[in-house]
Design a protein around this motif. Structure first.
Motif, PDB file in Angstrom:
ATOM      1  N   VAL A 157      47.596  52.707  17.846  1.00 28.50           N
ATOM      2  CA  VAL A 157      46.759  53.621  17.063  1.00 28.50           C
ATOM      3  C   VAL A 157      45.800  52.844  16.175  1.00 28.50           C
ATOM      4  O   VAL A 157      44.612  53.192  16.073  1.00 28.50           O
ATOM      5  N   THR A 167      43.329  58.823  20.794  1.00 31.08           N
ATOM      6  CA  THR A 167      44.666  58.527  21.313  1.00 31.08           C
ATOM      7  C   THR A 167      45.337  59.809  21.792  1.00 31.08           C
ATOM      8  O   THR A 167      45.293  60.835  21.117  1.00 31.08           O
ATOM      9  N   CYS A 169      49.123  60.775  23.162  1.00 29.41           N
ATOM     10  CA  CYS A 169      50.492  60.294  23.315  1.00 29.41           C
ATOM     11  C   CYS A 169      51.335  61.333  24.031  1.00 29.41           C
ATOM     12  O   CYS A 169      51.268  62.518  23.713  1.00 29.41           O
ATOM     13  N   PHE A 185      48.443  60.665  16.008  1.00 29.35           N
ATOM     14  CA  PHE A 185      47.610  60.659  17.209  1.00 29.35           C
ATOM     15  C   PHE A 185      46.564  61.761  17.166  1.00 29.35           C
ATOM     16  O   PHE A 185      46.728  62.773  16.482  1.00 29.35           O
TER      17      PHE A 185
END
Length: 349
Positions: A157, A167, A169, A185
């Motif tokens: 991150v 990002t 995830c 995220f």
């Protein structure tokens, strides 16, 4: 709201018939409460208002579990569908970075999105270092399905932020044993049928407001309306202002079964649960002479290219799995030391 903190032994008591089941990384086992909820629902008349209330409680339980607000959560049935929406919303020619060997549901939507979207894969250990200014999105599972390896989410991150990359995830192999903070995220997806022990068909997307503003609600239906009951017909309905605009219509019976399981894990002592399940895995590794991973994980893998060890485990009554030439075991809260002994005896005689 549940205020008590459940310890691992209390969670263990919520299950039965788990001896030798070491496959939570494939699918979890239902709790007594989940079984009872599903049976009661089958015996009752369908009630859509009740189902909607159950769905919203599930949303709230998951929010508590991953440290976010319910308004940031959209419901779904499969992670790949939610990832596909993100892939469709990326700009033409975007670059997506992912780990080598990543689970297909997280990467295939990008690989087949067209529009010259490029997918680049590197070893998980190199993922943070591989994030450069040309990367638009980093997509990774915080726990790898095939190996159980735990990603260094903080480093990934931080590197993404330095390079203005988003990002995404996937917490499917993490939520339920590893403390997860979705606020780290831009987006997080999670299916609940593995470590959260819910029926298959309940998944979630957590998305921050800034990233949400770039996404197109491709799958919007009646449940994505600001007032779902007024959004059943026509094209004039207003979509929800929250992440609910990305909702798909809930799988009612799956939600009914998921609610008690999600409530239980949301109320668990996350640190104690992590210690318990990773400790069982560590005890197994010690008996087998397997190395400890860099970051503790309840998933244990070792080379088994011909499947001989998997066959020994199966013959001894152990439910395990094989992935990418490895044998794979997973120790969860419904397991105990007797499962370690059973698996060790099957392999060492």
């Amino acid at each position: 709201m549940q205020t008590t903190t459940l310890l691992p032994e209390e969670l263990h008591a919520a299950f039965s018939g788990a001896r030798g089941y070491l496959a939570a990384c494939s699918t979890g086992l239902p709790t007594h409460a989940t079984r009872a909820a599903v049976v009661a629902d089958l015996d009752a008349r369908p009630d859509l208002v009740h189902y909607a209330a159950v769905t919203e409680r599930c949303r709230s339980h998951f929010a508590r579990l991953v440290n976010t607000a319910p308004e940031r959560i959209a419901i779904g049935s499969q992670t790949s569908v939610m990832v596909g929406m993100i892939a469709a919303s990326l700009p033409d020619g975007a670059t997506v970075l992912c780990p080598e060997g990543e689970f297909s549901s997280l990467v295939l939507p990008f690989a087949h999105a067209g529009r010259d979207i490029r997918v680049r894969a590197v070893p998980l250990a190199d993922l943070a270092r591989a994030i450069t200014a040309d990367v638009d999105l980093v997509a990774f599972s915080i726990v790898q399905s095939a190996t159980g390896e735990v990603a260094d989410a903080t480093a990934i991150v931080d590197a993404a932020r330095r390079n203005n990359a988003r990002t995404l995830c996937d917490a499917t192999q993490a939520a339920g044993w590893l403390p997860v903070d979705a606020e780290m995220f831009d987006a997080l997806v999670c299916h609940t049928y593995k470590w959260l022990c819910a029926p298959r068909g309940v998944a979630f997307l957590v998305v921050g407001d800034d990233f949400a503003a770039t996404l197109t609600p491709l799958h919007a239906g009646w449940y994505a309306g600001e007032d779902p009951w007024a959004a059943c017909y026509g094209v004039d309905a207003s979509l929800a202002r929250s992440a609910r605009r990305f909702d798909v219509s809930p799988a009612w019976q799956a939600m009914v079964g998921a609610e008690p399981a999600l409530a239980m894990f949301a109320g668990a002592d996350a640190s104690a649960l992590h210690t318990r399940v990773t400790g069982l895995a560590s005890a197994f590794r010690e008996r087998l002479g397997l190395p400890e991973p860099l970051r503790a994980t309840p998933i244990v893998t070792w080379p088994d290219p011909a499947g001989a060890d998997l066959a020994r485990l199966t013959a001894a009554g152990v439910t395990a799995s094989g992935r990418r030439g490895n044998a794979r075991l997973a120790f969860h809260v419904f397991n105990d030391e007797s499962d370690v002994e059973l698996a060790v005896a099957a392999l060492l005689g």
